[in-house]
Design an enzyme around this catalytic site. Structure first.
Site, PDB file in Angstrom:
ATOM      1  N   TRP A 173      19.150  15.288  38.953  1.00  0.00           N
ATOM      2  CA  TRP A 173      17.736  15.601  38.709  1.00  0.00           C
ATOM      3  C   TRP A 173      17.581  16.495  37.491  1.00  0.00           C
ATOM      4  CZ3 TRP A 173      14.397  12.371  40.169  1.00  0.00           C
ATOM      5  CH2 TRP A 173      14.550  11.674  41.380  1.00  0.00           C
ATOM      6  N   ASP A 223      12.900  23.367  39.407  1.00  0.00           N
ATOM      7  CA  ASP A 223      12.488  22.168  40.148  1.00  0.00           C
ATOM      8  C   ASP A 223      12.950  22.346  41.594  1.00  0.00           C
ATOM      9  OD1 ASP A 223      12.193  19.735  41.371  1.00  0.00           O
ATOM     10  OD2 ASP A 223      13.457  18.610  39.971  1.00  0.00           O
ATOM     11  N   LYS A 254       9.710  15.840  50.197  1.00  0.00           N
ATOM     12  CA  LYS A 254      10.876  16.342  50.923  1.00  0.00           C
ATOM     13  C   LYS A 254      10.448  17.375  51.973  1.00  0.00           C
ATOM     14  CE  LYS A 254      12.993  14.252  47.375  1.00  0.00           C
ATOM     15  NZ  LYS A 254      12.871  14.201  45.921  1.00  0.00           N
TER      16      LYS A 254
HETATM   17  C1  LIG Z   1      12.924  13.801  44.641  1.00  0.00           C
HETATM   18  C2  LIG Z   1      13.154  14.716  43.513  1.00  0.00           C
HETATM   19  C3  LIG Z   1      12.503  14.551  42.285  1.00  0.00           C
HETATM   20  C4  LIG Z   1      11.566  13.385  41.997  1.00  0.00           C
HETATM   21  O1  LIG Z   1      10.387  13.518  42.665  1.00  0.00           O
HETATM   22  P1  LIG Z   1       9.198  12.463  42.373  1.00  0.00           P
HETATM   23  O2  LIG Z   1       8.162  12.890  43.335  1.00  0.00           O
HETATM   24  O3  LIG Z   1       9.754  11.109  42.618  1.00  0.00           O
HETATM   25  O4  LIG Z   1       8.778  12.662  40.982  1.00  0.00           O
HETATM   26  C5  LIG Z   1      12.740  15.465  41.283  1.00  0.00           C
HETATM   27  N1  LIG Z   1      13.582  16.499  41.471  1.00  0.00           N
HETATM   28  C6  LIG Z   1      14.235  16.693  42.632  1.00  0.00           C
HETATM   29  C7  LIG Z   1      15.150  17.847  42.784  1.00  0.00           C
HETATM   30  C8  LIG Z   1      14.044  15.803  43.687  1.00  0.00           C
HETATM   31  O5  LIG Z   1      14.686  15.990  44.848  1.00  0.00           O
END
Ligand SMILES: *Cc1c(COP(=O)(O)O)cnc(C)c1O
Length: 362
Positions: free
Chosen positions: A104, A174, A198
């Protein structure tokens, strides 16, 4: 647990708390006595505005967010923020530091490179993303506009258990797969963002927590929907927000408060993860390759000694009521995502299954 529901270990979209789904179902046809669903009311009507305000207050209280931070509810998940961060925090010619501890972070870096020069301050690709180097070893640059990192790498199962100290440079995180899983010292950050699917709610929604001195510096060409200040000034209603996702996130916040908040979640999450790693470490049949100091409490990847048994493991675990254990194709093997909404009973059932499977075929 309702009879027809099974334990869901999906990485995202992931399990939602069952009481949240039950409440959404009960309120679906007639929200707040309005004779219509929340999806059918105006986002500018008094009912939705009041709901949105309360949900933000609840989120702020769950994470003890200081007054000098704005909270934004935005479309575009986490991925849109990969671009929003450089568009809001830099001008052409600027640079930023990125710390890569999994895929990511890599994806965030590629998106940022459309706008800025990225200095990779650390990259653990050589370890197949199984470790986190100490901050003292990071190649931070003095002129970076911000330092970006991924506190929990969802695919590789690598998590920071402390916030890195990067001095006065704004720290950008993030937190898609770790937000609300434990208490957090928000004041250490410039920007925190997370996709909802999540630990917050349905996919598509993103939440941004931004320190207010970082607002108002977006590039001229930044679309309004991406400009943190435009969105902050309009309480995230510059456009029509994803109202149903926002509503469900609000129900999740209510549930978290009822359950004892992020302190209670941290206790549960560490207990769940400790049990599962203990089960893996006690066996020669299962392996987790991540360094012990940075193992994720949210996503637990593991491999079987003999990968030709993977398919059988997946089929039999599914039949035992344990869904979505297949690992990401980049890592292989299995992955159990054990977010807030995954109960301890699910982890107990998984461990029971793993031990039994090993006994039978190991
Ligand atoms: C799932 C995830 C993303 C992507 O999320 P989207 O909602 O598909 O844009 C980005 N960073 C991390 C750490 C993730 O777990």
């Amino acid at each position: 647990m309702t009879a027809e529901r099974i334990f869901n270990f999906a990485a995202g979209p992931a399990a939602l708390p069952e009481p949240v789904l039950v409440r959404a179902q009960a309120e679906l046809l007639n929200w707040k006595g309005l004779g219509m669903s929340v999806m059918e009311v105006s986002h500018r009507g008094a009912d939705f505005v009041a709901y949105a305000e309360q949900s933000e207050l609840n989120f702020r209280s769950l994470l003890s967010i200081p007054d000098n931070y704005k909270v934004l509810f935005l479309p575009g998940g986490a991925t849109l923020q990969f671009a929003s961060v450089p568009l809001n925090l830099t001008q052409p010619g600027d640079s930023a530091d990125y710390v890569l501890t999994g895929s990511w972070g890599k994806k965030a870096k590629s998106e940022a490179e459309r706008y800025i020069t990225v200095n990779v301050a650390a990259d653990t690709a050589a370890s197949s993303y199984t470790t986190i180097p100490p901050v003292a070893e990071w190649a931070l640059s003095p002129d970076a506009k911000y330092v970006h990192y991924t506190p929990n790498e969802t695919i590789h199962g690598v998590e920071f258990h402390d916030i890195p100290d990067v001095g006065d440079t704004p720290l950008v995180a993030d937190m898609s797969s770790t937000i609300l899983s434990r208490p957090l010292d928000i004041a250490r950050f410039g920007v925190i963002y997370a996709g909802a699917q999540k630990n917050i709610g349905p996919a598509g929604l993103g939440i941004v927590i931004v320190r207010d001195d970082l607002l108002g510096h977006a590039r001229r060409e930044t679309p309004g929907i991406v400009d943190f200040k435009t969105m902050a000034d309009s309480d995230s209603m510059w456009n029509t927000p994803p109202t149903f996702a926002w509503y469900l996130a609000g129900l999740v916040f209510d549930w978290l408060i009822e359950e004892g908040g992020v302190q209670a979640m941290e206790q549960r999450n560490s207990a769940k993860a400790a049990k599962l790693y203990a089960c893996i470490d006690a066996s020669d049949f299962y392996t987790n390759r991540v360094d012990v100091h940075c193992r994720s409490r949210m996503n637990v990847p593991f491999t079987l000694k003999d990968p030709s048994l993977d398919q059988r493991f997946l089929e039999e675990s599914k039949a035992a009521g344990l869904a979505n254990l297949k690992g990401h194709r980049m890592v292989g093997g299995m992955r159990a995502s054990i977010y807030n909404a995954v109960p301890e009973a699910a982890v107990d059932a998984l461990i029971g299954f793993m031990q039994d499977f090993e006994k039978r075929v190991g």
